[in-house]
Design an enzyme around this catalytic site. Structure first.
Site, PDB file in Angstrom:
ATOM      1  N   GLU A 228       2.933  -8.612  -1.128  1.00 17.15           N
ATOM      2  CA  GLU A 228       1.242  -9.240  -1.162  1.00 17.15           C
ATOM      3  C   GLU A 228       1.273 -10.231  -0.911  1.00 17.15           C
ATOM      4  OE1 GLU A 228       2.046  -6.130  -2.162  1.00 17.15           O
ATOM      5  OE2 GLU A 228       0.368  -4.761  -1.495  1.00 17.15           O
TER       6      GLU A 228
ATOM      7  N   GLY B  17       0.815  -1.303  -0.291  1.00 15.39           N
ATOM      8  CA  GLY B  17      -0.053   0.277  -0.413  1.00 15.39           C
ATOM      9  C   GLY B  17       1.057   0.900   0.103  1.00 15.39           C
TER      10      GLY B  17
HETATM   11  N1  CAA Z   1       1.920  -3.573   8.907  1.00 13.89           N
HETATM   12  C1  CAA Z   1       1.777  -3.640  10.119  1.00 13.89           C
HETATM   13  N2  CAA Z   1       3.269  -3.389  10.536  1.00 13.89           N
HETATM   14  C2  CAA Z   1       3.853  -3.087   9.979  1.00 13.89           C
HETATM   15  C3  CAA Z   1       4.209  -3.358   8.281  1.00 13.89           C
HETATM   16  C4  CAA Z   1       3.293  -3.281   8.183  1.00 13.89           C
HETATM   17  N3  CAA Z   1       2.818  -3.227   6.233  1.00 13.89           N
HETATM   18  N4  CAA Z   1       5.538  -3.571   8.172  1.00 13.89           N
HETATM   19  C5  CAA Z   1       5.891  -3.101   9.219  1.00 13.89           C
HETATM   20  N5  CAA Z   1       5.190  -3.685  10.245  1.00 13.89           N
HETATM   21  C6  CAA Z   1       6.081  -3.267  11.932  1.00 13.89           C
HETATM   22  C7  CAA Z   1       6.084  -4.722  12.427  1.00 13.89           C
HETATM   23  O1  CAA Z   1       5.299  -5.507  12.392  1.00 13.89           O
HETATM   24  C8  CAA Z   1       7.267  -4.088  13.527  1.00 13.89           C
HETATM   25  O2  CAA Z   1       6.440  -4.137  14.665  1.00 13.89           O
HETATM   26  P1  CAA Z   1       7.100  -4.470  16.169  1.00 13.89           P
HETATM   27  O3  CAA Z   1       8.311  -3.512  16.361  1.00 13.89           O
HETATM   28  O4  CAA Z   1       5.635  -3.632  17.040  1.00 13.89           O
HETATM   29  O5  CAA Z   1       7.689  -5.092  15.772  1.00 13.89           O
HETATM   30  C9  CAA Z   1       8.267  -2.161  12.779  1.00 13.89           C
HETATM   31  O6  CAA Z   1       7.155  -2.652  12.268  1.00 13.89           O
HETATM   32  C10 CAA Z   1       9.633  -2.760  12.763  1.00 13.89           C
HETATM   33  O7  CAA Z   1       8.955  -3.635  10.806  1.00 13.89           O
HETATM   34  P2  CAA Z   1      10.500  -4.883  11.208  1.00 13.89           P
HETATM   35  O8  CAA Z   1      11.468  -5.306  12.166  1.00 13.89           O
HETATM   36  O9  CAA Z   1       9.751  -5.956  10.286  1.00 13.89           O
HETATM   37  O10 CAA Z   1      11.641  -4.313  10.073  1.00 13.89           O
HETATM   38  P3  CAA Z   1      12.885  -5.188   9.449  1.00 13.89           P
HETATM   39  O11 CAA Z   1      13.349  -3.407   9.465  1.00 13.89           O
HETATM   40  O12 CAA Z   1      13.230  -5.664   9.536  1.00 13.89           O
HETATM   41  O13 CAA Z   1      11.513  -5.491   8.207  1.00 13.89           O
HETATM   42  C11 CAA Z   1       9.735  -4.689   6.325  1.00 13.89           C
HETATM   43  C12 CAA Z   1      11.168  -3.917   7.259  1.00 13.89           C
HETATM   44  C13 CAA Z   1      11.060  -5.366   5.071  1.00 13.89           C
HETATM   45  C14 CAA Z   1      10.035  -3.678   5.683  1.00 13.89           C
HETATM   46  C15 CAA Z   1       9.100  -5.346   6.844  1.00 13.89           C
HETATM   47  O14 CAA Z   1       8.699  -4.746   8.216  1.00 13.89           O
HETATM   48  C16 CAA Z   1       8.053  -5.804   6.068  1.00 13.89           C
HETATM   49  O15 CAA Z   1       8.272  -6.991   5.678  1.00 13.89           O
HETATM   50  N6  CAA Z   1       7.218  -5.261   6.456  1.00 13.89           N
HETATM   51  C17 CAA Z   1       5.705  -6.090   5.285  1.00 13.89           C
HETATM   52  C18 CAA Z   1       5.906  -5.646   4.420  1.00 13.89           C
HETATM   53  C19 CAA Z   1       4.486  -6.206   3.325  1.00 13.89           C
HETATM   54  O16 CAA Z   1       4.178  -6.983   3.237  1.00 13.89           O
HETATM   55  N7  CAA Z   1       3.429  -5.087   2.954  1.00 13.89           N
HETATM   56  C20 CAA Z   1       2.275  -5.166   1.975  1.00 13.89           C
HETATM   57  C21 CAA Z   1       1.129  -5.077   2.363  1.00 13.89           C
HETATM   58  S1  CAA Z   1      -0.157  -5.534   2.984  1.00 13.89           S
HETATM   59  C22 CAA Z   1      -0.577  -4.124   1.293  1.00 13.89           C
HETATM   60  O17 CAA Z   1      -0.277  -3.402   1.426  1.00 13.89           O
HETATM   61  C23 CAA Z   1      -2.004  -4.895   0.911  1.00 13.89           C
HETATM   62  C24 CAA Z   1      -2.671  -3.867  -0.221  1.00 13.89           C
HETATM   63  O18 CAA Z   1      -2.388  -2.963  -1.478  1.00 13.89           O
HETATM   64  C25 CAA Z   1      -3.742  -2.179   0.280  1.00 13.89           C
END
Ligand code: CAA
Length: 258
Positions: free
Chosen positions: A132, A109
């Site tokens: 995703e 997103g």
């Molecule tokens: N939603 C909610 N929380 C999120 C998030 C998300 N998309 N991305 C990161 N966070 C949170 C993590 O849960 C973490 O929280 P805590 O400290 O409470 O555990 C905090 O942010 C920091 O994240 P990381 O510890 O994971 O940081 P990192 O540097 O190790 O990794 C990252 C970074 C690779 C971006 C990883 O956080 C990640 O993979 N995030 C999700 C990415 C993702 O899948 N995005 C797509 C979402 S679905 C979508 O967007 C649908 C749509 O089309 C509308």
């Protein structure tokens, strides 16, 4: 401006700056954030003092996607009844130029939000992607459609199926972003671009934006007809008279957006 909790915003010299502000979750986009973003954009779109809008995140993340925690227990009917993407869709009604300044993670997103910007500047260290597929879903706020239109269907399928991040350089090569700049210069360059276009005729900026987006879906002939109407329309503006008079008088035009 209103008391926002997920974004901050301010206006400086005719440029509105909106910053995503949920740093603890890498600016994950929840429903409140989209609602606040829309509210800020709409207020700035109505504000004559604002000529262009810059949207940014922080050094670590523009936004790491939609808020997974918020939606993980949703079902299809909940999303339908919530009209989940209503505010997202409304972001496309903003008439003023929107310049995005992207650093760090720009995923899911977050990438879709970046693609709502008209012009995109990115840090050399920015990462773009649609992960995703790894969550068992797919983009839902225009990501598949916009990526396909920007890079073509074969490349879009590759990126969307693999779900791996692309570098800013790759995003630039695919025509997804406008410019790649040094990390410390992203916001500065975006603001500079915003200030440059802020001096142009506001109605021309507005109608060029409308015409370019219409062109994406139109045939050449339909697009040209639409362009012609907007071209004629500008001849009923004060700024057309001022712009051409200023040229004849060899002075700088003073545009009023009327
Ligand atoms: N939603 C909610 N929380 C999120 C998030 C998300 N998309 N991305 C990161 N966070 C949170 C993590 O849960 C973490 O929280 P805590 O400290 O409470 O555990 C905090 O942010 C920091 O994240 P990381 O510890 O994971 O940081 P990192 O540097 O190790 O990794 C990252 C970074 C690779 C971006 C990883 O956080 C990640 O993979 N995030 C999700 C990415 C993702 O899948 N995005 C797509 C979402 S679905 C979508 O967007 C649908 C749509 O089309 C509308």
């Amino acid at each position: 401006m209103s008391n926002f909790t997920t974004i901050t915003s301010k206006v400086e010299e005719g440029i509105a700056l909106i910053e995503l502000n949920r740093p603890k979750v890498l600016n994950a986009i929840n429903r409140s954030m989209v609602s606040e973003l829309l509210s800020a954009f709409e207020q700035y779109d109505r504000n004559d003092q604002v000529k262009a809008i810059v949207l940014t995140g922080n050094d670590r993340a523009f936004a790491a996607g939609a808020d997974i925690d918020e939606m993980m227990n949703d079902d299809a009917i909940t999303l339908e009844l919530l009209n989940q993407f209503k505010d997202w869709d409304q972001l496309h009604t903003i008439k003023k130029p929107i310049i995005g300044a992207v650093s760090g993670f720009c995923f899911g997103g977050g990438f879709e939000l970046a693609l709502c910007c008209d012009i995109l500047f990115a840090s050399e260290k920015a990462q773009f992607g649609f992960p995703e597929i790894k969550l068992g879903v797919m983009p839902g706020a225009g990501g598949t459609v916009k990526l396909t239109k920007l890079m073509g269907q074969k490349k879009a399928l590759e990126w969307l199926w693999l779900g791996e991040p692309m570098t800013a350089k790759e995003a630039h090569q695919h025509g997804v972003i406008n410019r790649v700049v040094a990390p410390e210069l992203v916001l500065e360059e975006a603001m500079k671009f915003a200030r440059t276009i802020a001096s142009k005729a506001p109605l021309s900026l507005r109608l060029i934006k409308e015409t370019v987006y219409k062109a994406v879906d139109d045939s050449v002939l339909d697009g040209m007809q639409f362009e012609r109407k907007n071209f004629y329309l500008l001849f009923s503006s004060e700024d057309q008279k001022e712009g051409m008079k200023a040229f004849a008088e060899k002075r700088r035009a003073n545009f009023k957006g009327k």
